[in-house]
Design an enzyme around this catalytic site. Structure first.
Site, PDB file in Angstrom:
ATOM      1  N   GLN A 189       0.843  -1.201   0.000  1.00  0.00           N
ATOM      2  CA  GLN A 189       0.000   0.000   0.000  1.00  0.00           C
ATOM      3  C   GLN A 189       0.877   1.250   0.000  1.00  0.00           C
ATOM      4  O   GLN A 189       1.977   1.251   0.546  1.00  0.00           O
ATOM      5  CB  GLN A 189      -0.898   0.001   1.237  1.00  0.00           C
TER       6      GLN A 189
HETATM    7  N1  LIG Z   1      -7.808 -13.745 -10.284  1.00  0.00           N
HETATM    8  C1  LIG Z   1      -6.702 -13.689  -9.556  1.00  0.00           C
HETATM    9  N2  LIG Z   1      -6.713 -13.065  -8.374  1.00  0.00           N
HETATM   10  C2  LIG Z   1      -5.554 -13.020  -7.663  1.00  0.00           C
HETATM   11  C3  LIG Z   1      -4.364 -13.630  -8.123  1.00  0.00           C
HETATM   12  N3  LIG Z   1      -3.400 -13.421  -7.196  1.00  0.00           N
HETATM   13  C4  LIG Z   1      -3.985 -12.713  -6.212  1.00  0.00           C
HETATM   14  N4  LIG Z   1      -5.272 -12.475  -6.483  1.00  0.00           N
HETATM   15  C5  LIG Z   1      -6.224 -11.722  -5.644  1.00  0.00           C
HETATM   16  O1  LIG Z   1      -5.760 -10.398  -5.529  1.00  0.00           O
HETATM   17  C6  LIG Z   1      -6.050  -9.868  -4.252  1.00  0.00           C
HETATM   18  C7  LIG Z   1      -4.787  -9.353  -3.603  1.00  0.00           C
HETATM   19  O2  LIG Z   1      -3.917 -10.424  -3.332  1.00  0.00           O
HETATM   20  P1  LIG Z   1      -2.747 -10.310  -2.235  1.00  0.00           P
HETATM   21  O3  LIG Z   1      -1.949 -11.559  -2.346  1.00  0.00           O
HETATM   22  O4  LIG Z   1      -3.284  -9.949  -0.908  1.00  0.00           O
HETATM   23  O5  LIG Z   1      -1.928  -9.066  -2.811  1.00  0.00           O
HETATM   24  P2  LIG Z   1      -0.609  -8.421  -2.192  1.00  0.00           P
HETATM   25  O6  LIG Z   1       0.272  -8.083  -3.322  1.00  0.00           O
HETATM   26  O7  LIG Z   1      -0.035  -9.305  -1.136  1.00  0.00           O
HETATM   27  O8  LIG Z   1      -1.184  -7.073  -1.544  1.00  0.00           O
HETATM   28  P3  LIG Z   1      -0.579  -6.215  -0.318  1.00  0.00           P
HETATM   29  O9  LIG Z   1      -0.314  -7.156   0.799  1.00  0.00           O
HETATM   30  O10 LIG Z   1      -1.644  -5.209   0.024  1.00  0.00           O
HETATM   31  O11 LIG Z   1       0.660  -5.531  -0.827  1.00  0.00           O
HETATM   32  C8  LIG Z   1      -6.727 -11.000  -3.474  1.00  0.00           C
HETATM   33  O12 LIG Z   1      -8.123 -10.810  -3.547  1.00  0.00           O
HETATM   34  C9  LIG Z   1      -6.302 -12.245  -4.224  1.00  0.00           C
HETATM   35  O13 LIG Z   1      -7.252 -13.280  -4.126  1.00  0.00           O
HETATM   36  C10 LIG Z   1      -4.391 -14.295  -9.392  1.00  0.00           C
HETATM   37  O14 LIG Z   1      -3.409 -14.851  -9.901  1.00  0.00           O
HETATM   38  N5  LIG Z   1      -5.584 -14.280 -10.060  1.00  0.00           N
END
Ligand SMILES: Nc1nc2c(ncn2[C@@H]2O[C@H](COP(=O)(O)OP(=O)(O)OP(=O)(O)O)[C@@H](O)[C@H]2O)c(=O)[nH]1
Ligand SMILES: [Mg+2]
Length: 189
Positions: free
Chosen positions: A70
């Site tokens: 974020q």
């Molecule tokens: N359709 C789809 N959704 C995904 C994929 N990878 C992650 N998501 C979705 O994207 C959203 C964010 O995923 P996170 O893994 O929390 O993202 P992050 O990069 O760790 O985010 P921060 O911790 O806020 O930096 C979630 O709702 C996941 O389910 C993917 O390969 N395909």
């Protein structure tokens, strides 16, 4: 401590890799790591600080730092740069509106002295979504071909289907191992 113990400890230490997962919030960093760990990928929430996950891959122990993306957390990214062997930059391939932001943040990281020697993997994540940009489109949007400072590769993947997630990490491990331990990138696993 005997000499053999010291040597063994050093060897263990040498086989550790420190890998930093960064990217904008919602890119899928935590979900990719859950997928790698065999956890349920449907339960994920934004990372508000950081988490360290440890995986054993072949003869290497990977210490993976998963840091929240974020905007308010990005100034803290620099706290995690030290001794990073590889940077994994995770991109939400369906997030066309923030591709400029994504490029600006990555460019900032690539100019950091403390990341100078790190291998760069760009995961073009969320390939399962309709309308996701392809890896070639993301390569162009992020101008990856102009990167001369780092050994880099882009790999399309999906944390939801699991496509290419392990392959991407294996590329990182081989690249780092080739650079640090063997002087060759072949078959280090
Ligand atoms: N359709 C789809 N959704 C995904 C994929 N990878 C992650 N998501 C979705 O994207 C959203 C964010 O995923 P996170 O893994 O929390 O993202 P992050 O990069 O760790 O985010 P921060 O911790 O806020 O930096 C979630 O709702 C996941 O389910 C993917 O390969 N395909
Ligand atoms: Mg996260």
């Amino acid at each position: 401590m005997g000499l053999l113990t010291i040597i063994r400890k050093n060897r263990q230490k040498e086989r550790e890799m420190r890998i930093l997962f960064l990217g904008l919030d919602n890119a899928g960093k935590t979900t990719i790591l859950k997928r790698l760990n065999g956890d349920d990928v449907r339960e994920v929430s934004p990372t508000l600080g950081f988490e360290i996950k440890t995986f054993v891959r072949g003869k290497y122990t990977l210490n993976i730092w998963d840091v929240g993306g974020q905007r308010s957390l990005r100034p803290y990214w620099r706290n995690y740069f030290e001794q990073t062997d590889a940077l994994v930059w995770v991109v939400d391939s369906s997030d066309r509106l923030r591709m400029d932001d994504c490029k600006a943040e990555l460019d900032g990281l690539l100019s950091e002295d403390r990341l100078a020697g790190a291998t760069l993997l760009v995961f073009a994540n969320k390939q399962d979504l309709d309308g996701a940009l392809s890896d070639a489109e993301i390569r162009d949007a992020l101008a990856l071909r102009s990167i001369m400072s780092h050994h880099w590769k882009i790999i399309p993947c999906s944390a939801v289907t699991g496509e290419n997630v392990v392959e991407g990490v294996d590329w990182v491990v081989n690249d780092v191992a080739g650079r640090l331990y063997y002087g060759s990138v072949e078959s280090s696993l």
